[in-house]
Motif scaffolding. Structure first.
Motif, PDB file in Angstrom:
ATOM      1  N   TYR A   1       0.811  -1.212   0.000  1.00  0.00           N
ATOM      2  CA  TYR A   1       0.000   0.000   0.000  1.00  0.00           C
ATOM      3  C   TYR A   1       0.846   1.264   0.000  1.00  0.00           C
ATOM      4  O   TYR A   1       0.466   2.274  -0.607  1.00  0.00           O
ATOM      5  CB  TYR A   1      -0.993  -0.031   1.167  1.00  0.00           C
ATOM      6  CG  TYR A   1      -2.199  -0.865   0.814  1.00  0.00           C
ATOM      7  CD1 TYR A   1      -3.336  -0.289   0.265  1.00  0.00           C
ATOM      8  CD2 TYR A   1      -2.183  -2.248   0.961  1.00  0.00           C
ATOM      9  CE1 TYR A   1      -4.424  -1.060  -0.095  1.00  0.00           C
ATOM     10  CE2 TYR A   1      -3.261  -3.032   0.592  1.00  0.00           C
ATOM     11  CZ  TYR A   1      -4.389  -2.429   0.066  1.00  0.00           C
ATOM     12  OH  TYR A   1      -5.465  -3.191  -0.325  1.00  0.00           O
TER      13      TYR A   1
ATOM     14  N   ARG B   1       0.490   4.054  -2.958  1.00  0.00           N
ATOM     15  CA  ARG B   1       0.226   5.462  -2.622  1.00  0.00           C
ATOM     16  C   ARG B   1       1.333   6.357  -3.157  1.00  0.00           C
ATOM     17  O   ARG B   1       1.066   7.442  -3.688  1.00  0.00           O
ATOM     18  CB  ARG B   1       0.085   5.627  -1.106  1.00  0.00           C
ATOM     19  CG  ARG B   1      -0.194   7.070  -0.670  1.00  0.00           C
ATOM     20  CD  ARG B   1      -1.518   7.583  -1.228  1.00  0.00           C
ATOM     21  NE  ARG B   1      -1.716   8.995  -1.001  1.00  0.00           N
ATOM     22  CZ  ARG B   1      -2.381   9.511   0.035  1.00  0.00           C
ATOM     23  NH1 ARG B   1      -2.901   8.699   0.960  1.00  0.00           N
ATOM     24  NH2 ARG B   1      -2.529  10.800   0.163  1.00  0.00           N
TER      25      ARG B   1
ATOM     26  N   LEU C   1      -6.360   3.850   1.213  1.00  0.00           N
ATOM     27  CA  LEU C   1      -6.510   2.846   0.160  1.00  0.00           C
ATOM     28  C   LEU C   1      -6.980   1.509   0.728  1.00  0.00           C
ATOM     29  O   LEU C   1      -7.800   0.820   0.112  1.00  0.00           O
ATOM     30  CB  LEU C   1      -5.191   2.661  -0.585  1.00  0.00           C
ATOM     31  CG  LEU C   1      -4.800   3.770  -1.562  1.00  0.00           C
ATOM     32  CD1 LEU C   1      -3.304   3.717  -1.841  1.00  0.00           C
ATOM     33  CD2 LEU C   1      -5.582   3.656  -2.862  1.00  0.00           C
ATOM     34  N   LEU C   2      -6.480   1.163   1.895  1.00  0.00           N
ATOM     35  CA  LEU C   2      -6.890  -0.088   2.527  1.00  0.00           C
ATOM     36  C   LEU C   2      -8.339   0.000   3.005  1.00  0.00           C
ATOM     37  O   LEU C   2      -9.111  -0.954   2.856  1.00  0.00           O
ATOM     38  CB  LEU C   2      -5.962  -0.412   3.688  1.00  0.00           C
ATOM     39  CG  LEU C   2      -6.222  -1.711   4.449  1.00  0.00           C
ATOM     40  CD1 LEU C   2      -6.163  -2.917   3.524  1.00  0.00           C
ATOM     41  CD2 LEU C   2      -5.223  -1.871   5.589  1.00  0.00           C
TER      42      LEU C   2
ATOM     43  N   SER D   1      -4.274  -3.851  -3.709  1.00  0.00           N
ATOM     44  CA  SER D   1      -3.152  -2.938  -3.931  1.00  0.00           C
ATOM     45  C   SER D   1      -2.663  -3.033  -5.379  1.00  0.00           C
ATOM     46  O   SER D   1      -2.299  -2.016  -5.991  1.00  0.00           O
ATOM     47  CB  SER D   1      -2.011  -3.219  -2.952  1.00  0.00           C
ATOM     48  OG  SER D   1      -1.401  -4.478  -3.201  1.00  0.00           O
TER      49      SER D   1
ATOM     50  N   TYR E   1      -5.194  -1.154  -7.563  1.00  0.00           N
ATOM     51  CA  TYR E   1      -5.061   0.305  -7.508  1.00  0.00           C
ATOM     52  C   TYR E   1      -3.898   0.779  -8.374  1.00  0.00           C
ATOM     53  O   TYR E   1      -3.974   1.846  -8.991  1.00  0.00           O
ATOM     54  CB  TYR E   1      -4.882   0.766  -6.066  1.00  0.00           C
ATOM     55  CG  TYR E   1      -6.116   0.573  -5.215  1.00  0.00           C
ATOM     56  CD1 TYR E   1      -7.391   0.772  -5.723  1.00  0.00           C
ATOM     57  CD2 TYR E   1      -6.007   0.180  -3.884  1.00  0.00           C
ATOM     58  CE1 TYR E   1      -8.516   0.574  -4.949  1.00  0.00           C
ATOM     59  CE2 TYR E   1      -7.117  -0.011  -3.101  1.00  0.00           C
ATOM     60  CZ  TYR E   1      -8.380   0.184  -3.638  1.00  0.00           C
ATOM     61  OH  TYR E   1      -9.492  -0.011  -2.865  1.00  0.00           O
TER      62      TYR E   1
END
Length: 242
Positions: free
Chosen positions: A19, A23, A146-147, A225, A228
């Motif tokens: 993550y 990010r 995000l998590l 992850s 994304y």
């Protein structure tokens, strides 16, 4: 003292590094490639790409070109209609998430459902699941945004609390979490396209989240992850920077 509902996930193998890397990649893209060239048209393009990908994952056969022309099937039309009003709900998601989720469903389902079904859970168990999602969104947590987005997405998708369009709602809320928590304030990442690009993994890991206990949840968040990262690659900023 409140309990962090996602604390147990934060330090699982592969999660912090995965993550953090995603990010960082998103931040670099938005800062270096998008800051001076971002426009409302790019946000609109990202939302359209997301609506198309989400509709396909929901069973639509429409193409992105058809959506650009204002055509396509009913599922695609529903997704596009929802995407046009989605970002206005970002403040509400932070303060009254149940209302925000209900409004998303009311918009996306308005062409096919009756008034008594729009924004309302199917049954008492579905209402309980929705309250759980709302509590998660309001809870204090050390987990990265995000998590949080990944877990909320999977909770909604696997609970299927509404009479229709549950996947589209889940993916819309996921995008909205990224906006409301400052990961992607202008909504230029296309997480829905990331899931479509990894469709087989997306569907199998949602199944693992639903049926596989803690291991299934771990598998889902590791998958997310990667999705994304693929969603960042699908951003209209990528093409603009080339």
């Amino acid at each position: 003292m409140t309990t962090d509902p996602l604390a147990w996930l934060v330090d699982l193998e592969g999660v912090p590094s995965g993550y953090a890397a995603v990010r960082d990649g998103i931040d670099v893209m938005l800062r270096d490639r998008g800051l001076r060239r971002t426009s409302p048209e790019m946000t609109a393009e990202s939302l359209l790409r997301g609506a198309h990908a989400s509709a396909v994952l929901e069973g639509s056969s429409a193409t992105l070109a058809e959506l650009r022309e204002g055509s396509g099937d009913q599922v695609a039309a529903d997704a596009v209609r929802m995407s046009a009003s989605l970002l206005a709900l970002a403040p509400l998601l932070k303060t009254a998430p149940l209302q925000a989720i209900a409004r998303i469903h009311s918009v996306v389902g308005s062409a096919v459902l009756g008034p008594d079904e729009l924004g309302r859970p199917r049954d008492a168990a579905s209402a309980d699941r929705l309250r759980g999602v709302a509590e998660l969104l309001l809870a204090e947590t050390s987990a990265p945004a995000l998590l949080v987005a990944a877990v909320v997405h999977a909770d909604l998708a696997t609970a299927a609390p509404f009479a229709s369009h549950n996947g589209i709602v889940a993916r819309a809320v996921e995008r909205l979490v990224l906006v409301s928590r400052g990961v992607d304030a202008k909504s230029l990442v296309v997480p829905e396209a990331g899931h479509l690009a990894l469709r087989a993994q997306y569907e199998s890991n949602l199944g693992a989240y639903r049926d596989g206990g803690a291991r299934g949840v771990h598998a889902w968040v590791l998958y997310a992850s990667e999705a994304y990262a693929a969603g960042a690659e699908a951003s209209p900023l990528r093409r603009a920077a080339e």
